[in-house]
Design a protein around this motif. Structure first.
Motif, PDB file in Angstrom:
ATOM      1  N   LEU A  54       0.820  -1.219   0.000  1.00 54.47           N
ATOM      2  CA  LEU A  54       0.000   0.000   0.000  1.00 54.47           C
ATOM      3  C   LEU A  54       0.853   1.268   0.000  1.00 54.47           C
ATOM      4  CD1 LEU A  54      -2.886  -0.981   2.439  1.00 54.47           C
ATOM      5  CD2 LEU A  54      -2.996  -0.714  -0.038  1.00 54.47           C
ATOM      6  N   VAL A  55       1.850   1.301   0.874  1.00 55.19           N
ATOM      7  CA  VAL A  55       2.732   2.477   0.932  1.00 55.19           C
ATOM      8  C   VAL A  55       3.497   2.622  -0.381  1.00 55.19           C
ATOM      9  CG1 VAL A  55       4.774   3.440   2.073  1.00 55.19           C
ATOM     10  CG2 VAL A  55       2.917   2.489   3.438  1.00 55.19           C
ATOM     11  N   GLY A  56       3.945   1.511  -0.915  1.00 53.34           N
ATOM     12  CA  GLY A  56       4.679   1.540  -2.175  1.00 53.34           C
ATOM     13  C   GLY A  56       3.824   2.055  -3.318  1.00 53.34           C
ATOM     14  N   MET A  57       2.573   1.629  -3.378  1.00 54.63           N
ATOM     15  CA  MET A  57       1.711   2.089  -4.456  1.00 54.63           C
ATOM     16  C   MET A  57       1.393   3.581  -4.328  1.00 54.63           C
ATOM     17  SD  MET A  57       1.706  -0.345  -6.442  1.00 54.63           S
ATOM     18  CE  MET A  57       0.790   0.504  -7.684  1.00 54.63           C
ATOM     19  N   LEU A  58       1.287   4.081  -3.108  1.00 54.45           N
ATOM     20  CA  LEU A  58       1.107   5.525  -2.926  1.00 54.45           C
ATOM     21  C   LEU A  58       2.332   6.296  -3.418  1.00 54.45           C
ATOM     22  CD1 LEU A  58      -0.656   5.656   0.562  1.00 54.45           C
ATOM     23  CD2 LEU A  58      -1.652   6.165  -1.678  1.00 54.45           C
ATOM     24  N   LEU A  59       3.522   5.754  -3.129  1.00 52.30           N
ATOM     25  CA  LEU A  59       4.743   6.397  -3.610  1.00 52.30           C
ATOM     26  C   LEU A  59       4.852   6.333  -5.136  1.00 52.30           C
ATOM     27  CD1 LEU A  59       7.389   5.223  -0.988  1.00 52.30           C
ATOM     28  CD2 LEU A  59       6.629   7.555  -1.417  1.00 52.30           C
ATOM     29  N   VAL A  60       4.480   5.199  -5.715  1.00 48.28           N
ATOM     30  CA  VAL A  60       4.521   5.071  -7.176  1.00 48.28           C
ATOM     31  C   VAL A  60       3.562   6.062  -7.815  1.00 48.28           C
ATOM     32  CG1 VAL A  60       3.932   3.535  -9.106  1.00 48.28           C
ATOM     33  CG2 VAL A  60       5.311   2.683  -7.230  1.00 48.28           C
ATOM     34  N   ARG A  61       2.397   6.212  -7.226  1.00 47.55           N
ATOM     35  CA  ARG A  61       1.413   7.155  -7.758  1.00 47.55           C
ATOM     36  C   ARG A  61       1.932   8.595  -7.714  1.00 47.55           C
ATOM     37  NH1 ARG A  61      -4.636   7.910  -5.305  1.00 47.55           N
ATOM     38  NH2 ARG A  61      -5.309   9.513  -6.745  1.00 47.55           N
ATOM     39  N   ALA A  62       2.519   8.977  -6.582  1.00 48.12           N
ATOM     40  CA  ALA A  62       3.050  10.341  -6.439  1.00 48.12           C
ATOM     41  C   ALA A  62       4.222  10.579  -7.398  1.00 48.12           C
ATOM     42  CB  ALA A  62       3.477  10.587  -5.000  1.00 48.12           C
ATOM     43  N   GLN A  63       5.131   9.622  -7.473  1.00 47.24           N
ATOM     44  CA  GLN A  63       6.277   9.776  -8.373  1.00 47.24           C
ATOM     45  C   GLN A  63       5.845   9.739  -9.836  1.00 47.24           C
ATOM     46  OE1 GLN A  63       9.603  10.421  -7.791  1.00 47.24           O
ATOM     47  NE2 GLN A  63       8.781  10.912  -5.772  1.00 47.24           N
ATOM     48  N   ILE A 111      12.050   5.296  -5.205  1.00 42.81           N
ATOM     49  CA  ILE A 111      12.662   6.434  -4.510  1.00 42.81           C
ATOM     50  C   ILE A 111      13.624   7.130  -5.474  1.00 42.81           C
ATOM     51  CG2 ILE A 111      14.099   7.118  -2.555  1.00 42.81           C
ATOM     52  CD1 ILE A 111      12.969   4.644  -1.090  1.00 42.81           C
ATOM     53  N   PRO A 112      13.477   8.455  -5.666  1.00 43.57           N
ATOM     54  CA  PRO A 112      14.251   9.148  -6.708  1.00 43.57           C
ATOM     55  C   PRO A 112      15.765   9.037  -6.574  1.00 43.57           C
ATOM     56  CG  PRO A 112      12.470  10.547  -5.952  1.00 43.57           C
ATOM     57  CD  PRO A 112      12.490   9.345  -5.043  1.00 43.57           C
ATOM     58  N   PHE A 113      16.329   9.145  -5.384  1.00 44.51           N
ATOM     59  CA  PHE A 113      17.792   9.134  -5.293  1.00 44.51           C
ATOM     60  C   PHE A 113      18.383   7.745  -5.481  1.00 44.51           C
ATOM     61  CE2 PHE A 113      16.539   8.731  -0.843  1.00 44.51           C
ATOM     62  CZ  PHE A 113      17.350   7.712  -0.388  1.00 44.51           C
ATOM     63  N   THR A 114      17.604   6.693  -5.359  1.00 43.25           N
ATOM     64  CA  THR A 114      18.100   5.361  -5.720  1.00 43.25           C
ATOM     65  C   THR A 114      17.729   5.000  -7.157  1.00 43.25           C
ATOM     66  OG1 THR A 114      16.126   4.321  -4.795  1.00 43.25           O
ATOM     67  CG2 THR A 114      18.058   4.495  -3.364  1.00 43.25           C
ATOM     68  N   ARG A 115      16.690   5.619  -7.684  1.00 43.44           N
ATOM     69  CA  ARG A 115      16.294   5.368  -9.066  1.00 43.44           C
ATOM     70  C   ARG A 115      17.270   6.006 -10.045  1.00 43.44           C
ATOM     71  NH1 ARG A 115      11.084   7.233  -9.144  1.00 43.44           N
ATOM     72  NH2 ARG A 115      11.748   9.273  -9.874  1.00 43.44           N
ATOM     73  N   TYR A 116      17.885   7.126  -9.680  1.00 44.37           N
ATOM     74  CA  TYR A 116      18.799   7.831 -10.578  1.00 44.37           C
ATOM     75  C   TYR A 116      19.980   6.964 -11.015  1.00 44.37           C
ATOM     76  CZ  TYR A 116      22.043  11.325 -12.324  1.00 44.37           C
ATOM     77  OH  TYR A 116      22.924  12.017 -13.102  1.00 44.37           O
ATOM     78  N   PRO A 117      20.737   6.324 -10.093  1.00 45.24           N
ATOM     79  CA  PRO A 117      21.843   5.477 -10.570  1.00 45.24           C
ATOM     80  C   PRO A 117      21.355   4.247 -11.337  1.00 45.24           C
ATOM     81  CG  PRO A 117      21.800   5.513  -8.162  1.00 45.24           C
ATOM     82  CD  PRO A 117      20.748   6.445  -8.645  1.00 45.24           C
ATOM     83  N   ILE A 118      20.178   3.742 -10.982  1.00 46.58           N
ATOM     84  CA  ILE A 118      19.620   2.608 -11.722  1.00 46.58           C
ATOM     85  C   ILE A 118      19.265   3.051 -13.140  1.00 46.58           C
ATOM     86  CG2 ILE A 118      17.697   0.977 -11.819  1.00 46.58           C
ATOM     87  CD1 ILE A 118      17.709   1.029  -8.730  1.00 46.58           C
ATOM     88  N   ARG A 119      18.715   4.254 -13.272  1.00 43.97           N
ATOM     89  CA  ARG A 119      18.383   4.786 -14.598  1.00 43.97           C
ATOM     90  C   ARG A 119      19.637   4.958 -15.443  1.00 43.97           C
ATOM     91  NH1 ARG A 119      15.988  10.378 -14.291  1.00 43.97           N
ATOM     92  NH2 ARG A 119      18.146  10.997 -14.294  1.00 43.97           N
ATOM     93  N   LEU A 120      20.709   5.461 -14.845  1.00 46.05           N
ATOM     94  CA  LEU A 120      21.961   5.614 -15.582  1.00 46.05           C
ATOM     95  C   LEU A 120      22.501   4.265 -16.044  1.00 46.05           C
ATOM     96  CD1 LEU A 120      23.849   8.353 -13.517  1.00 46.05           C
ATOM     97  CD2 LEU A 120      22.686   8.594 -15.715  1.00 46.05           C
ATOM     98  N   ALA A 121      22.418   3.268 -15.170  1.00 41.83           N
ATOM     99  CA  ALA A 121      22.903   1.932 -15.536  1.00 41.83           C
ATOM    100  C   ALA A 121      22.048   1.318 -16.639  1.00 41.83           C
ATOM    101  CB  ALA A 121      22.914   1.028 -14.303  1.00 41.83           C
ATOM    102  N   VAL A 122      20.734   1.477 -16.547  1.00 39.27           N
ATOM    103  CA  VAL A 122      19.844   0.932 -17.579  1.00 39.27           C
ATOM    104  C   VAL A 122      20.108   1.634 -18.906  1.00 39.27           C
ATOM    105  CG1 VAL A 122      17.427   0.833 -18.309  1.00 39.27           C
ATOM    106  CG2 VAL A 122      18.057   0.110 -16.025  1.00 39.27           C
TER     107      VAL A 122
END
Length: 175
Positions: free
Chosen positions: A40-49, A100-111
């Motif tokens: 539930l918390v994760g889906m709220l975060l996904v929705r906001a992001q 989470i944006p600050f962990t998604r950024y390095p993952i995005r760069l790697a992808v």
């Protein structure tokens, strides 16, 4: 291909082992509550992001820029939503890393570096990264100018024509 199948079989096995071990320590009711709460918390975060990413996409397109990073963020948020909806704690951790944006950024760069650019480079034959064959046209032998290949020279009959302005008349029907 076998590695992908192995990973896909390994994830549910890890999920079950972790859930069984946790349920022996803290009880199965708490584990179920924890799995539902993280979803539930994760889906709220996904929705906001997702809304924030959509807003960035709209802003960049309004300025006439290509929203490549934002589109990749949207794809990562889609994957994180799937991870967060899958019951289990291992997939929830992976989902939270992607949302989470600050962990998604390095993952995005790697992808982008190891998936998107090589795929686009393979499809465009080097135009994406600039690794284009620039010394004529490549042939199967790897040399330019092979008989019958493109390039300057006589036409099929061996004749060459000089097409200067003064050398020919154009009959446009006017006199």
């Amino acid at each position: 291909m076998l590695r992908i199948i192995g990973v896909l079989l390994l994830i549910p096995l890890l999920e079950m082992l972790l859930l069984v071990v946790l349920s022996t320590y803290i009880g199965w009711q708490v584990v179920v509550l924890l799995v539902v709460l993280t979803a539930l918390v994760g889906m709220l975060l996904v929705r906001a992001q997702g809304r924030q990413t959509l807003r960035k996409i709209q802003q960049k397109t309004a300025r006439g820029e290509l929203p490549a990073d934002e589109l990749l963020d949207g794809a990562l948020l889609l994957v994180s939503g799937a991870f967060l909806l899958t019951p289990g704690l291992v997939t929830d951790v992976l989902g939270f890393l992607l949302v989470i944006p600050f962990t998604r950024y390095p993952i995005r760069l790697a992808v982008k570096k190891w998936v998107v650019v090589p795929y686009a480079d393979a499809k465009s034959r080097g135009f994406v990264t600039g690794n284009v064959y620039v010394d004529g046209f490549p042939t199967e032998e790897g040399a330019a100018g092979v008989q019958g290949g493109p390039g300057p020279g006589p036409g099929p009959s061996g004749d060459t024509y000089d097409m200067d302005e003064d050398s020919y008349d154009v009959d446009d029907g006017r006199e």
